[in-house]
Design a protein around this motif. Structure first.
Motif, PDB file in Angstrom:
ATOM      1  N   LYS A  43     -11.934  11.132   0.672  1.00 31.38           N
ATOM      2  CA  LYS A  43     -10.609  11.339   0.088  1.00 31.38           C
ATOM      3  C   LYS A  43      -9.930   9.992  -0.068  1.00 31.38           C
ATOM      4  O   LYS A  43      -9.843   9.212   0.880  1.00 31.38           O
ATOM      5  CB  LYS A  43      -9.757  12.260   0.965  1.00 31.38           C
ATOM      6  N   TRP A  44      -9.443   9.729  -1.269  1.00 28.30           N
ATOM      7  CA  TRP A  44      -8.820   8.449  -1.614  1.00 28.30           C
ATOM      8  C   TRP A  44      -7.309   8.584  -1.435  1.00 28.30           C
ATOM      9  O   TRP A  44      -6.623   9.191  -2.253  1.00 28.30           O
ATOM     10  CB  TRP A  44      -9.178   8.104  -3.058  1.00 28.30           C
ATOM     11  N   ASN A  45      -6.785   8.030  -0.318  1.00 29.27           N
ATOM     12  CA  ASN A  45      -5.344   8.103  -0.057  1.00 29.27           C
ATOM     13  C   ASN A  45      -4.575   7.113  -0.914  1.00 29.27           C
ATOM     14  O   ASN A  45      -3.575   7.449  -1.543  1.00 29.27           O
ATOM     15  CB  ASN A  45      -5.066   7.834   1.424  1.00 29.27           C
ATOM     16  N   ASN A  46      -5.033   5.868  -0.908  1.00 33.59           N
ATOM     17  CA  ASN A  46      -4.488   4.806  -1.752  1.00 33.59           C
ATOM     18  C   ASN A  46      -5.539   3.702  -1.794  1.00 33.59           C
ATOM     19  O   ASN A  46      -6.577   3.814  -1.128  1.00 33.59           O
ATOM     20  CB  ASN A  46      -3.122   4.312  -1.239  1.00 33.59           C
ATOM     21  N   PRO A  47      -5.335   2.635  -2.559  1.00 31.42           N
ATOM     22  CA  PRO A  47      -6.406   1.641  -2.712  1.00 31.42           C
ATOM     23  C   PRO A  47      -6.943   1.062  -1.411  1.00 31.42           C
ATOM     24  O   PRO A  47      -8.096   0.628  -1.356  1.00 31.42           O
ATOM     25  CB  PRO A  47      -5.746   0.556  -3.575  1.00 31.42           C
ATOM     26  N   GLU A  48      -6.159   1.033  -0.345  1.00 31.43           N
ATOM     27  CA  GLU A  48      -6.624   0.431   0.903  1.00 31.43           C
ATOM     28  C   GLU A  48      -6.695   1.425   2.056  1.00 31.43           C
ATOM     29  O   GLU A  48      -6.832   1.016   3.209  1.00 31.43           O
ATOM     30  CB  GLU A  48      -5.717  -0.745   1.285  1.00 31.43           C
ATOM     31  N   SER A  49      -6.606   2.704   1.782  1.00 28.52           N
ATOM     32  CA  SER A  49      -6.689   3.710   2.846  1.00 28.52           C
ATOM     33  C   SER A  49      -7.511   4.892   2.361  1.00 28.52           C
ATOM     34  O   SER A  49      -7.188   5.501   1.331  1.00 28.52           O
ATOM     35  CB  SER A  49      -5.289   4.180   3.261  1.00 28.52           C
TER      36      SER A  49
END
Length: 343
Positions: free
Chosen positions: A285-291
């Protein structure tokens, strides 16, 4: 009235055709990888797994696009034109995944307000020949690099080190920052590289062990152990909020295993005997570019045997049964067994 007589395969007209690579999905994108294997079970809970096809690892992308009305029309028009039977190229983020080719079985539109719409869709990638593209991978953005002496490496770097005739057995994963030398090379005495699944999951994980016993119903129910390996330890790990680099390295590891190849893993707490696992499914799951969040599901292999690395030029038998140990350099249970009490 003639306007109402049309093929409901298409619900839009006069909309310009656009390539879906022109749209980038919103945060919250989720990808589920699954392996299509043929599994044969034997006595004592032994089993063997082999990929059904050369495209044995599939990916289901659950994507959302936050767009205006014009964008919603263009995406819907594009998907309807494909009719679920034609593949198309779509974009994810160009950082974790490559532009991929897949199929869409349908879509949904959330009408937030007059100027804001969310198009939700699932795209299936099931024609990626993961068993052939060992060098550059099929799904993730990965740059092939070979190990070299005197190089500065960081944790979770991935390198290729030519140590086996089986190419996909030559990838190693960096366990800590260092400057490379012969002693800390992948085969060095103080190696800083690993081919095990060495990442530590989040705290508060739970695992369940179910005993395999035979039950005989009568006046008094009787139970009997009729086979070995009745207490296998399946695992489901969650890695929450990990960095892009760690995610890419873990995805590379899992994609290279293909959903059927074994790997070593030491459960970090409670259990002190070594384990061999297979990962059949993993979800990103891609939360944001760095998480990023990553969930993996492991199935324990009770045989607990992996062939040792066969050096370049060595002989690899086609089957284990009837082959002398010398073909494998002896059998490797995955770890140097510590002095543990006998079961």
């Amino acid at each position: 009235m003639e306007d109402y007589y049309y093929d409901r395969t298409r619900n839009l007209s006069g909309i310009n055709y656009v390539d879906l690579t022109g749209f980038c999905p919103s945060y919250g994108m989720q990808v589920t990888f699954r392996a299509k294997n043929d599994t044969i079970t034997y006595d004592n809970n032994y089993f063997s797994k082999n990929p059904k096809t050369i495209n044995s690892v599939t990916a289901e992308f659950s994507l959302s696009y936050d767009v205006n009305e014009k964008g919603a029309q263009e995406i819907a028009n594009n998907l309807e034109s494909l009719s679920g039977q034609n593949s198309f190229v779509f974009k994810t983020d160009n950082v974790i995944y490559k532009d991929l080719s897949g199929y869409c079985d349908g879509y949904g539109i959330q009408h937030v307000n007059q100027d804001s719409y969310t198009v939700n869709t699932n795209i299936f990638v099931d024609e990626a020949p993961n068993l052939f593209n060992w060098k550059n991978t099929n799904f993730i953005e990965y740059t092939y690099k070979e190990w070299s002496d005197g190089e500065t490496y960081e944790q979770d770097d991935v390198i290729y080190y030519n140590n086996s005739e089986i190419q996909w057995d030559n990838f190693y994963y960096c366990t800590g920052d260092h400057v490379s030398s012969a002693s800390n090379s992948p085969t060095g005495a103080s190696t800083a590289w690993s081919q095990e699944f060495y990442w530590q999951p989040d705290v508060n994980m739970q695992n369940n062990v179910n005993f395999t016993t035979a039950k005989f119903n009568g006046v008094w129910e009787q139970r009997m152990k009729t086979k070995k390996h009745i207490a296998l330890v399946p695992l489901s790990y969650t890695f929450a909020g990990i960095s892009k680099k760690q995610l890419l390295t873990m995805l590379h590891f899992l994609e290279l295993k293909g959903g059927y190849r074994r790997f070593r893993h030491q459960i970090p707490t409670v259990y002190n005997k070594p384990k061999i696992y297979i990962c059949n499914e993993w979800v990103h799951k891609w939360n944001n570019p760095e998480s990023h969040d990553l969930t993996v599901s492991f199935e324990e292999d009770p045989l607990g045997i992996m062939p040792k690395n066969v050096p370049v030029g060595g002989t690899i038998p086609r089957k284990i049964v009837g082959s002398p140990d010398t073909f494998f350099g002896g059998f490797d249970g995955g770890f140097d067994e510590p002095n543990l009490p006998t079961a």
